[in-house]
Every structure is written in structure tokens, then in C-alpha cells.
Design a protein around this motif. Structure first.
Motif, PDB file in Angstrom:
ATOM      1  N   GLN A  66       0.861  -1.182   0.000  1.00 50.05           N
ATOM      2  CA  GLN A  66       0.000   0.000   0.000  1.00 50.05           C
ATOM      3  C   GLN A  66       0.895   1.228   0.000  1.00 50.05           C
ATOM      4  O   GLN A  66       2.054   1.151   0.410  1.00 50.05           O
ATOM      5  N   ALA A  67       0.375   2.338  -0.479  1.00 49.99           N
ATOM      6  CA  ALA A  67       1.168   3.562  -0.520  1.00 49.99           C
ATOM      7  C   ALA A  67       0.250   4.755  -0.733  1.00 49.99           C
ATOM      8  O   ALA A  67      -0.842   4.623  -1.289  1.00 49.99           O
ATOM      9  N   ASN A  68       0.711   5.917  -0.268  1.00 46.13           N
ATOM     10  CA  ASN A  68      -0.001   7.156  -0.566  1.00 46.13           C
ATOM     11  C   ASN A  68       0.719   7.851  -1.715  1.00 46.13           C
ATOM     12  O   ASN A  68       1.764   7.398  -2.177  1.00 46.13           O
ATOM     13  N   THR A  69       0.177   8.969  -2.176  1.00 46.53           N
ATOM     14  CA  THR A  69       0.748   9.619  -3.362  1.00 46.53           C
ATOM     15  C   THR A  69       2.167  10.121  -3.125  1.00 46.53           C
ATOM     16  O   THR A  69       2.990  10.086  -4.043  1.00 46.53           O
ATOM     17  N   THR A  70       2.493  10.554  -1.926  1.00 50.07           N
ATOM     18  CA  THR A  70       3.850  11.029  -1.640  1.00 50.07           C
ATOM     19  C   THR A  70       4.842   9.884  -1.747  1.00 50.07           C
ATOM     20  O   THR A  70       5.912  10.025  -2.359  1.00 50.07           O
ATOM     21  N   TYR A  89      -3.552   3.818  -1.243  1.00 49.05           N
ATOM     22  CA  TYR A  89      -3.881   3.053  -2.448  1.00 49.05           C
ATOM     23  C   TYR A  89      -3.284   1.661  -2.354  1.00 49.05           C
ATOM     24  O   TYR A  89      -2.198   1.464  -1.831  1.00 49.05           O
ATOM     25  N   ARG A  90      -4.038   0.684  -2.917  1.00 45.28           N
ATOM     26  CA  ARG A  90      -3.576  -0.702  -2.992  1.00 45.28           C
ATOM     27  C   ARG A  90      -3.882  -1.231  -4.386  1.00 45.28           C
ATOM     28  O   ARG A  90      -4.972  -1.001  -4.922  1.00 45.28           O
ATOM     29  N   ALA A  92      -8.799   2.642  -3.341  1.00 39.65           N
ATOM     30  CA  ALA A  92      -8.441   3.824  -2.565  1.00 39.65           C
ATOM     31  C   ALA A  92      -9.179   3.794  -1.236  1.00 39.65           C
ATOM     32  O   ALA A  92     -10.407   3.703  -1.210  1.00 39.65           O
ATOM     33  N   ASP A  93      -8.422   3.863  -0.149  1.00 40.35           N
ATOM     34  CA  ASP A  93      -9.013   3.952   1.187  1.00 40.35           C
ATOM     35  C   ASP A  93      -9.091   5.424   1.552  1.00 40.35           C
ATOM     36  O   ASP A  93      -8.115   6.029   1.979  1.00 40.35           O
ATOM     37  N   ALA A 148      -6.274   4.992 -12.326  1.00 41.08           N
ATOM     38  CA  ALA A 148      -6.145   3.558 -12.052  1.00 41.08           C
ATOM     39  C   ALA A 148      -7.318   3.059 -11.213  1.00 41.08           C
ATOM     40  O   ALA A 148      -7.798   1.944 -11.417  1.00 41.08           O
ATOM     41  N   VAL A 149      -7.789   3.880 -10.274  1.00 41.63           N
ATOM     42  CA  VAL A 149      -8.969   3.508  -9.481  1.00 41.63           C
ATOM     43  C   VAL A 149     -10.179   3.409 -10.405  1.00 41.63           C
ATOM     44  O   VAL A 149     -10.967   2.471 -10.325  1.00 41.63           O
ATOM     45  N   GLY A 150     -10.337   4.364 -11.316  1.00 42.37           N
ATOM     46  CA  GLY A 150     -11.445   4.353 -12.256  1.00 42.37           C
ATOM     47  C   GLY A 150     -11.435   3.140 -13.176  1.00 42.37           C
ATOM     48  O   GLY A 150     -12.479   2.656 -13.590  1.00 42.37           O
ATOM     49  N   LEU A 151     -10.243   2.653 -13.497  1.00 40.50           N
ATOM     50  CA  LEU A 151     -10.117   1.463 -14.335  1.00 40.50           C
ATOM     51  C   LEU A 151     -10.264   0.172 -13.544  1.00 40.50           C
ATOM     52  O   LEU A 151     -10.247  -0.915 -14.112  1.00 40.50           O
ATOM     53  N   GLY A 152     -10.370   0.279 -12.213  1.00 38.63           N
ATOM     54  CA  GLY A 152     -10.517  -0.901 -11.375  1.00 38.63           C
ATOM     55  C   GLY A 152      -9.211  -1.613 -11.097  1.00 38.63           C
ATOM     56  O   GLY A 152      -9.213  -2.788 -10.739  1.00 38.63           O
TER      57      GLY A 152
END
Length: 112
Positions: free
Chosen positions: A25-29, A68-69, A59-60, A51-55
Motif C-alpha cells: 500500500q502507498a499514498n501519493t507522496t 492506495y492498494r 483507494a481507502d 487507475a482507481v477508475g479502471l478498477g
């Protein structure tokens, strides 16, 4: 891979997916710091959002910053997407025959 709009999934989105998969998992930074070359923070957010929109990412949003995972099997999901439909080539417009027009002013002489 192509999404429903017919655009291919770019190298930067793939890089975001690989980074989040490697880290779990990671955040944008964290993603921005792990990416190759200089990438603006706002652009990393856009890559994640796409990427979330494409599935391909989850995003938590209960945490701040957003975590993000990568989804399981995102590589297979990219390869399994159907190819986009090709847009038909526009038909050339017929050119009307050129007719001689009388110039009604000095300025019209340049347009002929």
C-alpha cells in the motif's frame, strides 16, 4: 491495455501499480518518491485516480492521506480488456468548383 474510452494504459499508471504492489500500500507522496524521474504531485494523484477508475487500484479514503492498494491480478486485467473499436476515417469533403468572382474592392483582390 485499453480502457473503455479506447486509450491505452500508460507507462506511468503501470509504474504506479507496480510501486503499490511492491509496497502493499502507498499514498501519493510515497509513490511519487519511488517513481523514476521528476513527477509533479498533482500528476501522481491523477495517475492513481485513473487507475482507481479502471478498477486496477483501490483507494481507502477513510485515511488521510488516501492509501492506495493494487488489486489482485491487475496485470491480467490489463491484458484481458477488449481492444477498442477503431473510429472510422472521416470522408473527404468534395471541393466545390472554383468560380471566378469579380473583385468589388481592393481588399477582395487579395482573397481571390
Amino acid at each position: 491495455m485499453r480502457n473503455n474510452a479506447g486509450r491505452p494504459v500508460g507507462a506511468r499508471i503501470r509504474e504506479v501499480l507496480e510501486i503499490t504492489e511492491a509496497r502493499g500500500q502507498a499514498n501519493t507522496t510515497e509513490i511519487r518518491l519511488a517513481m523514476k524521474g521528476h513527477v509533479e504531485s498533482a500528476n501522481v494523484g491523477k495517475y492513481c485516480s485513473r487507475a482507481v477508475g479502471l478498477g486496477l487500484l483501490t483507494a481507502d479514503r477513510t485515511q488521510h492521506p488516501i492509501v492506495y492498494r493494487a488489486v489482485e491480478g491487475w496485470r491480467e486485467a490489463i491484458d484481458a480488456r477488449p481492444p477498442s473499436r477503431r473510429r472510422p476515417e472521416p470522408k473527404p469533403q468534395p471541393t466545390p468548383p472554383r468560380t471566378w468572382r469579380m473583385a468589388n474592392s481592393v481588399f477582395a483582390l487579395g482573397a481571390a
